[in-house]
Design an enzyme around this catalytic site. Structure first.
Site, PDB file in Angstrom:
ATOM      1  N   LYS A 101       0.922  -1.804   0.191  1.00 17.56           N
ATOM      2  CA  LYS A 101      -0.091  -0.451  -0.228  1.00 17.56           C
ATOM      3  C   LYS A 101       0.747   1.178  -0.181  1.00 17.56           C
ATOM      4  O   LYS A 101       0.640   2.076  -0.594  1.00 17.56           O
ATOM      5  CB  LYS A 101      -1.396  -0.049   0.993  1.00 17.56           C
ATOM      6  CG  LYS A 101      -2.235  -0.587   1.269  1.00 17.56           C
ATOM      7  CD  LYS A 101      -3.080  -0.118   2.028  1.00 17.56           C
ATOM      8  CE  LYS A 101      -4.600  -2.050   2.089  1.00 17.56           C
ATOM      9  NZ  LYS A 101      -4.875  -1.252   2.999  1.00 17.56           N
ATOM     10  N   LYS A 149      -4.745  -9.966  -6.645  1.00 17.41           N
ATOM     11  CA  LYS A 149      -6.195 -11.026  -5.929  1.00 17.41           C
ATOM     12  C   LYS A 149      -7.191 -10.386  -5.206  1.00 17.41           C
ATOM     13  O   LYS A 149      -6.870  -8.739  -6.324  1.00 17.41           O
ATOM     14  CB  LYS A 149      -5.674 -11.056  -4.273  1.00 17.41           C
ATOM     15  CG  LYS A 149      -6.645 -10.060  -3.307  1.00 17.41           C
ATOM     16  CD  LYS A 149      -6.008  -9.950  -2.051  1.00 17.41           C
ATOM     17  CE  LYS A 149      -5.211  -8.337  -1.538  1.00 17.41           C
ATOM     18  NZ  LYS A 149      -5.086  -8.772   0.070  1.00 17.41           N
ATOM     19  N   LYS A 196     -11.419  -4.715  -4.778  1.00 18.00           N
ATOM     20  CA  LYS A 196     -12.034  -3.657  -5.379  1.00 18.00           C
ATOM     21  C   LYS A 196     -11.025  -2.563  -5.256  1.00 18.00           C
ATOM     22  O   LYS A 196     -11.878  -1.225  -6.933  1.00 18.00           O
ATOM     23  CB  LYS A 196     -13.324  -2.874  -3.757  1.00 18.00           C
ATOM     24  CG  LYS A 196     -14.406  -2.840  -3.694  1.00 18.00           C
ATOM     25  CD  LYS A 196     -15.160  -1.236  -2.864  1.00 18.00           C
ATOM     26  CE  LYS A 196     -15.663  -1.116  -4.415  1.00 18.00           C
ATOM     27  NZ  LYS A 196     -15.605   0.664  -3.082  1.00 18.00           N
TER      28      LYS A 196
HETATM   29  P1  TYM Z   1     -10.366  -6.455   5.014  1.00 18.16           P
HETATM   30  O1  TYM Z   1     -10.890  -5.885   4.780  1.00 18.16           O
HETATM   31  O2  TYM Z   1      -9.714  -6.279   3.391  1.00 18.16           O
HETATM   32  O3  TYM Z   1     -10.825  -8.470   4.397  1.00 18.16           O
HETATM   33  C1  TYM Z   1     -12.364  -8.561   5.055  1.00 18.16           C
HETATM   34  C2  TYM Z   1     -11.854  -9.772   4.799  1.00 18.16           C
HETATM   35  O4  TYM Z   1     -11.766 -10.454   3.797  1.00 18.16           O
HETATM   36  C3  TYM Z   1     -11.383 -11.374   3.493  1.00 18.16           C
HETATM   37  N1  TYM Z   1     -10.735 -11.349   1.584  1.00 18.16           N
HETATM   38  C4  TYM Z   1     -10.622 -12.036   1.117  1.00 18.16           C
HETATM   39  N2  TYM Z   1     -10.569 -13.092   1.021  1.00 18.16           N
HETATM   40  C5  TYM Z   1      -9.971 -14.418  -0.285  1.00 18.16           C
HETATM   41  N3  TYM Z   1      -9.628 -13.857  -1.141  1.00 18.16           N
HETATM   42  C6  TYM Z   1      -9.997 -12.164  -1.538  1.00 18.16           C
HETATM   43  N4  TYM Z   1      -9.296 -11.832  -2.771  1.00 18.16           N
HETATM   44  C7  TYM Z   1      -9.996 -11.396  -0.164  1.00 18.16           C
HETATM   45  N5  TYM Z   1     -10.080 -10.119  -0.650  1.00 18.16           N
HETATM   46  C8  TYM Z   1     -10.387 -10.061   0.940  1.00 18.16           C
HETATM   47  C9  TYM Z   1      -9.620 -10.549   4.039  1.00 18.16           C
HETATM   48  O5  TYM Z   1      -8.924 -11.722   4.299  1.00 18.16           O
HETATM   49  C10 TYM Z   1     -10.790 -10.279   5.406  1.00 18.16           C
HETATM   50  O6  TYM Z   1     -10.476 -11.417   6.115  1.00 18.16           O
HETATM   51  N6  TYM Z   1      -6.707  -6.296   8.092  1.00 18.16           N
HETATM   52  C11 TYM Z   1      -8.334  -6.589   7.771  1.00 18.16           C
HETATM   53  C12 TYM Z   1      -9.451  -6.015   8.596  1.00 18.16           C
HETATM   54  C13 TYM Z   1      -9.433  -6.177   9.855  1.00 18.16           C
HETATM   55  C14 TYM Z   1      -9.246  -6.742  10.682  1.00 18.16           C
HETATM   56  C15 TYM Z   1      -9.214  -6.731  12.033  1.00 18.16           C
HETATM   57  C16 TYM Z   1      -9.755  -8.962   9.985  1.00 18.16           C
HETATM   58  C17 TYM Z   1      -9.159  -5.526  10.980  1.00 18.16           C
HETATM   59  N7  TYM Z   1      -8.993  -5.908  12.100  1.00 18.16           N
HETATM   60  C18 TYM Z   1      -9.041  -8.265  13.096  1.00 18.16           C
HETATM   61  C19 TYM Z   1      -9.440  -9.494  10.934  1.00 18.16           C
HETATM   62  C20 TYM Z   1      -9.328  -9.917  12.605  1.00 18.16           C
HETATM   63  C21 TYM Z   1      -8.505  -6.457   6.197  1.00 18.16           C
HETATM   64  O7  TYM Z   1      -8.121  -5.037   5.356  1.00 18.16           O
HETATM   65  O8  TYM Z   1      -9.896  -6.694   5.545  1.00 18.16           O
END
Ligand code: TYM
Length: 325
Positions: free
Chosen positions: A111, A192, A195
């Site tokens: 990022k 991957k 959005k």
């Molecule tokens: P975020 O908001 O990017 O995504 C939410 C969840 O979706 C999963 N994900 C995917 N899984 C499979 N294939 C993909 N292409 C894909 N894109 C997204 C992510 O792995 C995630 O599980 N840092 C985290 C949010 C967060 C969090 C936490 C998660 C903040 N605090 C505590 C777990 C525990 C994030 O940005 O997810």
């Protein structure tokens, strides 16, 4: 009972990666564990964001979670900023984490790449995530594959803190789905699904209707050759479609491969399976959208319940480091 926590950023509409990598396991967890799901708005402000849209995107994300099958009578759904203990615990953990381990975080490197300046918040992002998890004594954290490194950090911080100040935190385990833990972009199957992808054709949204899903899968980039084989290294496009089909209809991607004589038949089957899988979410989303007051009530109850748990962890943490009470 096993405690589970996970989170999602309020980036607006959710995509198929979010659904398969996370929400689907979250829906299953609510029947087996004491589960907390958090919309992480404070993480969303670590990069450029639009203040005019943050609140509506947070509500939209909450509605999406309900649509994906989370039942507020079985799990706790809340907004991160409404439980101030997350930020307070993050500060304490920042004093346990090191600059070196933050610099090694691949998401920060990705990022931050090419940016003239990055926020301190983006650098510290994984520590706030560790606080989200450790505040709930979570045993298990259901996430997609891209969050593994952040989970490792949360584990390291918990171990280090416990070793320094006495047993305070539960050390969490990541729980990653067996298939489709990394859903790839349909237009660029080496990246991957996300959005922020170059082409919207590469990303299936959770609320896309069947004709849109059909168009996106029909136009999905495939690989050279004609044989349907599960080989993520050499056939990333076809392997991604096989993973989607397997995730949506059951079965294993390598075994499903032999049932399709050509790419076209695989695409048709994947289209049908994905559209059918997402149908209930689309229908429920429409129903919940008619009642935003109810969504707000769910979040307010959730913040209350989450706050009680997080406050008790924060008290224990303060006691461990000798803060005056
Ligand atoms: P975020 O908001 O990017 O995504 C939410 C969840 O979706 C999963 N994900 C995917 N899984 C499979 N294939 C993909 N292409 C894909 N894109 C997204 C992510 O792995 C995630 O599980 N840092 C985290 C949010 C967060 C969090 C936490 C998660 C903040 N605090 C505590 C777990 C525990 C994030 O940005 O997810």
């Amino acid at each position: 009972m096993v405690r589970v926590l996970s989170g999602v950023q309020p980036t607006g509409e959710m995509h198929l990666g979010n659904y398969l990598g996370a929400f689907r396991s979250w829906s299953a967890e609510q029947y087996e564990s004491d589960a907390f799901f958090c919309i992480v708005d404070l993480h969303a402000i670590t990069v450029d964001f639009d203040p005019k849209q943050l609140a509506s995107r947070t509500l939209h994300t909450a509605t999406s979670l309900l649509a994906a099958g989370l039942d507020p009578s079985r799990c706790t759904i809340f907004v991160q900023s409404q439980v101030h203990e997350h930020s307070e615990l993050a500060w304490i953990l920042e004093c346990t984490a090191t600059m070196g381990e933050m610099r090694r975080m691949t998401q920060f490197k990705e990022k931050g790449a090419g940016q003239e300046s990055v926020s301190l918040g983006l650098f510290a992002y994984p520590v706030l995530m560790a606080a989200d998890i450790l505040a709930y004594d979570a045993d298990r954290v259901p996430v997609g594959d891209d969050q593994r490194q952040h989970l490792e950090l949360a584990r390291d911080l918990a171990h280090r803190f416990n070793a320094r100040y006495g047993e305070t935190f539960v050390v969490p385990d990541a729980s990653v789905p067996r298939v489709a833990s990394r859903v790839m972009d349909l237009q660029d199957p080496t990246s991957k699904m996300s959005k922020s992808a170059q082409s919207h054709l590469g990303t299936i949204m959770m609320l896309d209707d069947p004709t849109v899903i059909e168009r996106k899968i029909r136009r999905a980039v495939t690989d050279s050759g004609t044989e349907v084989l599960y080989d993520p290294e050499n056939k990333p496009g076809i392997s991604n479609l096989l993973e989607l089909l397997a995730a949506a209809s059951g079965g294993a991607p390598d075994q499903l491969a032999s049932g399709y004589p050509n790419y076209g038949s695989l695409k048709s089957a994947a289209t049908e399976a994905v559209a059918e899988m997402l149908r209930p979410a689309r229908e429920r989303f429409a129903a919940f959208s008619r009642d935003p007051g109810e969504v707000r009530r769910v979040l307010s109850d959730g913040a209350q319940r989450a706050g009680e748990v997080a406050a008790s962890t924060l008290r224990r943490t303060h006691a461990a480091i000798g803060i005056l009470t």
